[in-house]
Design a protein around this motif. Structure first.
Motif, PDB file in Angstrom:
ATOM      1  N   LYS A 249     -36.064 -43.458 -28.492  1.00 52.12           N
ATOM      2  CA  LYS A 249     -35.248 -42.404 -29.078  1.00 52.12           C
ATOM      3  C   LYS A 249     -36.084 -41.494 -29.971  1.00 52.12           C
ATOM      4  CE  LYS A 249     -30.997 -41.692 -31.712  1.00 52.12           C
ATOM      5  NZ  LYS A 249     -29.881 -42.373 -32.428  1.00 52.12           N
ATOM      6  N   ASN A 250     -36.990 -42.077 -30.766  1.00 57.28           N
ATOM      7  CA  ASN A 250     -37.876 -41.262 -31.599  1.00 57.28           C
ATOM      8  C   ASN A 250     -38.737 -40.345 -30.739  1.00 57.28           C
ATOM      9  OD1 ASN A 250     -36.965 -42.298 -33.999  1.00 57.28           O
ATOM     10  ND2 ASN A 250     -38.709 -43.660 -34.329  1.00 57.28           N
ATOM     11  N   ALA A 251     -39.257 -40.887 -29.631  1.00 58.90           N
ATOM     12  CA  ALA A 251     -40.090 -40.076 -28.742  1.00 58.90           C
ATOM     13  C   ALA A 251     -39.289 -38.933 -28.134  1.00 58.90           C
ATOM     14  CB  ALA A 251     -40.689 -40.948 -27.643  1.00 58.90           C
ATOM     15  N   MET A 252     -38.063 -39.197 -27.725  1.00 60.86           N
ATOM     16  CA  MET A 252     -37.227 -38.143 -27.154  1.00 60.86           C
ATOM     17  C   MET A 252     -36.900 -37.079 -28.198  1.00 60.86           C
ATOM     18  SD  MET A 252     -34.567 -40.068 -24.632  1.00 60.86           S
ATOM     19  CE  MET A 252     -35.109 -40.692 -23.041  1.00 60.86           C
ATOM     20  N   ASN A 253     -36.493 -37.510 -29.378  1.00 63.28           N
ATOM     21  CA  ASN A 253     -36.176 -36.545 -30.431  1.00 63.28           C
ATOM     22  C   ASN A 253     -37.375 -35.665 -30.765  1.00 63.28           C
ATOM     23  OD1 ASN A 253     -33.493 -37.292 -30.809  1.00 63.28           O
ATOM     24  ND2 ASN A 253     -33.976 -38.808 -32.372  1.00 63.28           N
ATOM     25  N   SER A 254     -38.568 -36.248 -30.735  1.00 67.53           N
ATOM     26  CA  SER A 254     -39.771 -35.504 -31.106  1.00 67.53           C
ATOM     27  C   SER A 254     -40.221 -34.535 -30.028  1.00 67.53           C
ATOM     28  CB  SER A 254     -40.909 -36.488 -31.414  1.00 67.53           C
ATOM     29  OG  SER A 254     -40.581 -37.314 -32.510  1.00 67.53           O
ATOM     30  N   ASN A 255     -39.718 -34.698 -28.813  1.00 68.02           N
ATOM     31  CA  ASN A 255     -40.152 -33.858 -27.700  1.00 68.02           C
ATOM     32  C   ASN A 255     -39.028 -32.992 -27.146  1.00 68.02           C
ATOM     33  OD1 ASN A 255     -43.089 -34.498 -26.819  1.00 68.02           O
ATOM     34  ND2 ASN A 255     -42.217 -36.500 -27.288  1.00 68.02           N
ATOM     35  N   MET A 256     -38.061 -32.659 -27.965  1.00 61.91           N
ATOM     36  CA  MET A 256     -36.927 -31.838 -27.531  1.00 61.91           C
ATOM     37  C   MET A 256     -36.777 -30.632 -28.460  1.00 61.91           C
ATOM     38  SD  MET A 256     -35.312 -33.282 -24.877  1.00 61.91           S
ATOM     39  CE  MET A 256     -34.894 -34.876 -24.122  1.00 61.91           C
ATOM     40  N   LEU A 257     -37.825 -29.867 -28.598  1.00 57.93           N
ATOM     41  CA  LEU A 257     -37.799 -28.691 -29.459  1.00 57.93           C
ATOM     42  C   LEU A 257     -37.888 -27.439 -28.588  1.00 57.93           C
ATOM     43  CD1 LEU A 257     -38.917 -31.091 -31.316  1.00 57.93           C
ATOM     44  CD2 LEU A 257     -39.690 -29.255 -32.820  1.00 57.93           C
ATOM     45  N   GLY A 258     -36.754 -27.036 -28.033  1.00 58.86           N
ATOM     46  CA  GLY A 258     -36.719 -25.845 -27.186  1.00 58.86           C
ATOM     47  C   GLY A 258     -37.082 -26.118 -25.749  1.00 58.86           C
ATOM     48  N   VAL A 259     -38.085 -26.976 -25.546  1.00 52.96           N
ATOM     49  CA  VAL A 259     -38.455 -27.462 -24.218  1.00 52.96           C
ATOM     50  C   VAL A 259     -38.609 -28.971 -24.318  1.00 52.96           C
ATOM     51  CG1 VAL A 259     -39.636 -25.340 -23.548  1.00 52.96           C
ATOM     52  CG2 VAL A 259     -40.940 -27.200 -24.599  1.00 52.96           C
ATOM     53  N   GLN A 260     -38.594 -29.647 -23.171  1.00 51.79           N
ATOM     54  CA  GLN A 260     -38.860 -31.083 -23.163  1.00 51.79           C
ATOM     55  C   GLN A 260     -40.346 -31.264 -22.945  1.00 51.79           C
ATOM     56  OE1 GLN A 260     -36.119 -33.374 -20.901  1.00 51.79           O
ATOM     57  NE2 GLN A 260     -37.235 -35.286 -21.129  1.00 51.79           N
ATOM     58  N   ASP A 262     -44.388 -32.856 -23.340  1.00 51.29           N
ATOM     59  CA  ASP A 262     -45.065 -34.107 -23.022  1.00 51.29           C
ATOM     60  C   ASP A 262     -45.567 -34.788 -24.279  1.00 51.29           C
ATOM     61  OD1 ASP A 262     -47.037 -32.048 -23.413  1.00 51.29           O
ATOM     62  OD2 ASP A 262     -48.514 -33.491 -22.718  1.00 51.29           O
ATOM     63  N   CYS A 263     -45.912 -34.028 -25.316  1.00 54.55           N
ATOM     64  CA  CYS A 263     -46.328 -34.592 -26.593  1.00 54.55           C
ATOM     65  C   CYS A 263     -46.051 -33.550 -27.679  1.00 54.55           C
ATOM     66  CB  CYS A 263     -47.799 -35.003 -26.591  1.00 54.55           C
ATOM     67  SG  CYS A 263     -48.960 -33.625 -26.577  1.00 54.55           S
ATOM     68  N   PRO A 264     -45.645 -33.994 -28.852  1.00 52.30           N
ATOM     69  CA  PRO A 264     -45.221 -33.051 -29.879  1.00 52.30           C
ATOM     70  C   PRO A 264     -46.311 -32.673 -30.865  1.00 52.30           C
ATOM     71  CG  PRO A 264     -44.563 -35.254 -30.504  1.00 52.30           C
ATOM     72  CD  PRO A 264     -45.312 -35.386 -29.201  1.00 52.30           C
ATOM     73  N   HIS A 265     -47.568 -33.051 -30.595  1.00 52.94           N
ATOM     74  CA  HIS A 265     -48.619 -32.844 -31.578  1.00 52.94           C
ATOM     75  C   HIS A 265     -49.204 -31.440 -31.500  1.00 52.94           C
ATOM     76  CE1 HIS A 265     -48.355 -37.131 -30.611  1.00 52.94           C
ATOM     77  NE2 HIS A 265     -48.704 -37.358 -31.856  1.00 52.94           N
ATOM     78  N   ARG A 266     -49.943 -31.168 -30.415  1.00 54.39           N
ATOM     79  CA  ARG A 266     -50.565 -29.853 -30.269  1.00 54.39           C
ATOM     80  C   ARG A 266     -50.224 -29.195 -28.941  1.00 54.39           C
ATOM     81  NH1 ARG A 266     -55.047 -28.219 -33.433  1.00 54.39           N
ATOM     82  NH2 ARG A 266     -55.729 -27.030 -31.637  1.00 54.39           N
ATOM     83  N   GLU A 267     -50.211 -29.981 -27.863  1.00 51.95           N
ATOM     84  CA  GLU A 267     -50.041 -29.388 -26.538  1.00 51.95           C
ATOM     85  C   GLU A 267     -48.627 -28.860 -26.339  1.00 51.95           C
ATOM     86  OE1 GLU A 267     -52.234 -30.773 -22.675  1.00 51.95           O
ATOM     87  OE2 GLU A 267     -50.266 -31.685 -22.701  1.00 51.95           O
ATOM     88  N   LYS A 268     -47.616 -29.708 -26.547  1.00 55.03           N
ATOM     89  CA  LYS A 268     -46.209 -29.288 -26.547  1.00 55.03           C
ATOM     90  C   LYS A 268     -45.816 -28.537 -25.265  1.00 55.03           C
ATOM     91  CE  LYS A 268     -46.333 -28.849 -31.574  1.00 55.03           C
ATOM     92  NZ  LYS A 268     -46.124 -27.988 -32.744  1.00 55.03           N
ATOM     93  N   ILE A 269     -46.267 -29.030 -24.108  1.00 54.64           N
ATOM     94  CA  ILE A 269     -46.038 -28.345 -22.837  1.00 54.64           C
ATOM     95  C   ILE A 269     -44.955 -29.075 -22.049  1.00 54.64           C
ATOM     96  CG2 ILE A 269     -47.093 -27.571 -20.676  1.00 54.64           C
ATOM     97  CD1 ILE A 269     -49.757 -27.503 -22.098  1.00 54.64           C
ATOM     98  N   GLN A 270     -44.160 -28.309 -21.323  1.00 53.09           N
ATOM     99  CA  GLN A 270     -43.070 -28.866 -20.526  1.00 53.09           C
ATOM    100  C   GLN A 270     -43.591 -29.242 -19.132  1.00 53.09           C
ATOM    101  OE1 GLN A 270     -38.477 -27.861 -20.365  1.00 53.09           O
ATOM    102  NE2 GLN A 270     -39.629 -26.174 -19.503  1.00 53.09           N
ATOM    103  N   TYR A 271     -43.718 -30.530 -18.881  1.00 54.51           N
ATOM    104  CA  TYR A 271     -44.122 -31.058 -17.576  1.00 54.51           C
ATOM    105  C   TYR A 271     -42.880 -31.495 -16.803  1.00 54.51           C
ATOM    106  CZ  TYR A 271     -49.099 -31.357 -18.857  1.00 54.51           C
ATOM    107  OH  TYR A 271     -50.385 -31.078 -19.220  1.00 54.51           O
ATOM    108  N   GLY A 272     -42.851 -31.193 -15.536  1.00 57.50           N
ATOM    109  CA  GLY A 272     -41.693 -31.572 -14.735  1.00 57.50           C
ATOM    110  C   GLY A 272     -41.540 -33.060 -14.547  1.00 57.50           C
ATOM    111  N   GLY A 273     -42.644 -33.787 -14.444  1.00 58.34           N
ATOM    112  CA  GLY A 273     -42.575 -35.226 -14.221  1.00 58.34           C
ATOM    113  C   GLY A 273     -41.916 -35.965 -15.370  1.00 58.34           C
ATOM    114  N   ASP A 274     -42.219 -35.540 -16.609  1.00 62.49           N
ATOM    115  CA  ASP A 274     -41.599 -36.183 -17.773  1.00 62.49           C
ATOM    116  C   ASP A 274     -40.087 -36.035 -17.731  1.00 62.49           C
ATOM    117  OD1 ASP A 274     -44.139 -36.773 -18.728  1.00 62.49           O
ATOM    118  OD2 ASP A 274     -44.287 -34.913 -19.869  1.00 62.49           O
TER     119      ASP A 274
END
Length: 319
Positions: A249-260, A262-274
Motif C-alpha cells: 500500500k505504501n508503494a502504491m500510494n507513493s507511485n500515484m502522483l498524476g501518473v502510475q 515505476d519509482c517515486p524518487h527521481r525517474e517517476k515514469i509511467q511504465y505500462g507493465g507496472d
C-alpha cells in the motif's frame, strides 16, 4: 482556449527569413493536439507523519526518521533555524553553485542508512545508480553521462558521488557595507519563514537537515498522492502478511502522483507493465475510474503512427 490553439497553430505554420530569430518550424509544434480538462482528482497531501526519532549526526547535521517510506515533502511548521558553517560539509550537503554572498540549509532524503556511519545511504538515495556493494556503500566511478554533467547530472551531485534527492533553502547574507551609508543592509527574508519545498516531491523515510546549531522544531512529513477515494482494505491474523500489505500500500500510494510511476524518487515514469501487474490490487483499494481513464489517454497520446507503443508514457527514448 480556441483562440489560444489558433494562435499556436499560426505560429507553427509561420516562416521567417530572419536567421537570428527563427520561428520554430512546423514539425516542432504541430499537431498541437487538443487541450482538455484534467479529469483526475488533484495531487494532495493525504497523510501527516510525525518523525519517530530525531538525533544529531554531528557538525550541525540532524537526522529525522519518519518510520516508514512515502512520497512527499518535509514540512517545517516552525520554520528553519539560522544556518551555521561547519569546518567541512558532509557528503551530499556541499552546494558549490551558489554566490559567495549566499547562505543555505540543505535537506537530503533517502530510504536507507549507511550500516557503518548511520547517515543516509547516498549511493542509492535516489533509488538508482552507482552502488558497488561495499560495506560503506561507496559509489562506482561515474560513467560518461554522469562525468559530462548537464541538467540530469548537476555538479554538486557529481561531487557527492551519486545522484541526490535534495532541497536547498537559500538566502542572501546580510551586507555589512549596506548602501554606502555605513549601516548594514537588512537581510531579505528569513529561514524562519521557510515551511516546505514547493518544487518537487521526494521518496524517503529519512531526512538529513544540515547545518544548524539546533534541530528544526515542528517537523512533519506530508505524504502526497492523487486524491482518489480509498474504498478497499485488507486484514488477517498473520502479522507478516499484514506487514506485507502495508508495504504494498505504501508503494502504491507513493507511485500515484498524476501518473502510475515505476519509482517515486527521481525517474517517476509511467511504465505500462507496472500498471498491468498491480491493477487488480489498485482497483481493490481505490476508485481508479478517472485515473485509469487518464492512463488510456496518456498511452494514446504517445502511440506512434504505425500503432506501436513505447515502454513508457510519455516516451523518453529509454528503449
Amino acid at each position: 482556449l480556441k483562440s489560444w490553439r489558433i494562435t499556436l497553430g499560426m505560429k507553427s505554420h509561420s516562416r521567417t527569413s530572419n536567421t537570428k530569430h527563427k520561428i520554430m518550424p512546423k514539425h516542432k509544434l504541430s499537431p498541437i493536439g487538443k487541450l482538455i480538462p484534467h479529469e483526475i482528482p488533484p495531487i494532495m497531501p493525504v497523510e501527516r507523519i510525525s518523525p519517530d526519532e530525531v538525533y544529531p549526526l554531528g557538525n550541525g547535521r540532524w537526522m529525522f526518521d519518519f518510520g516508514k517510506g512515502f512520497s512527499g515533502m518535509v514540512r517545517f511548521d516552525d520554520g528553519l533555524p539560522s544556518p551555521i558553517v561547519p569546518e567541512k560539509y558532509p557528503r551530499g550537503h556541499t552546494v558549490s553553485t551558489l554566490n559567495p554572498d549566499e547562505e543555505f540549509i540543505t535537506v537530503v532524503y533517502g530510504d536507507s542508512l549507511e550500516l557503518t556511519r548511520g547517515d543516509i545511504n547516498i549511493a542509492v538515495v535516489a533509488g538508482m545508480g552507482l552502488h558497488d556493494g561495499g560495506p560503506t556503500h561507496k559509489s562506482k566511478k561515474a560513467g560518461d553521462a554522469e562525468g559530462k554533467g548537464g541538467p540530469c547530472y548537476p555538479k554538486d551531485h557529481i561531487e557527492a558521488g551519486s545522484l541526490l534527492q535534495r532541497d536547498v533553502y537559500i538566502l542572501p547574507k546580510s551586507d555589512s557595507n549596506g548602501d554606502g551609508d555605513g549601516k548594514p543592509k537588512a537581510k531579505e527574508g528569513s529561514f524562519a519563514d521557510a515551511r516546505q519545498s514547493h518544487f518537487t516531491t521526494h521518496a524517503f523515510r529519512f531526512a538529513e537537515v544540515c547545518c544548524t546549531a539546533e534541530p528544526p522544531s515542528g517537523v512533519h512529513g506530508l505524504a502526497y498522492r492523487t486524491a482518489f477515494k480509498e474504498w478497499g482494505d485488507f486484514g488477517s491474523s498473520n502479522v507478516r502478511i499484514n506487514g506485507g500489505y502495508e508495504l504494498v500500500k505504501n508503494a502504491m500510494n507513493s507511485n500515484m502522483l498524476g501518473v502510475q510511476s515505476d519509482c517515486p524518487h527521481r525517474e517517476k515514469i509511467q511504465y505500462g507493465g507496472d500498471i498491468l501487474a498491480d491493477s487488480p490490487a489498485s482497483l481493490h483499494l481505490y476508485d481508479m475510474s478517472a485515473f485509469y481513464r487518464k492512463v488510456v489517454w496518456d498511452w494514446g497520446d504517445q502511440q506512434w503512427d504505425n500503432g506501436a507503443y513505447a515502454g513508457t508514457s510519455h516516451w523518453l527514448a529509454l528503449n
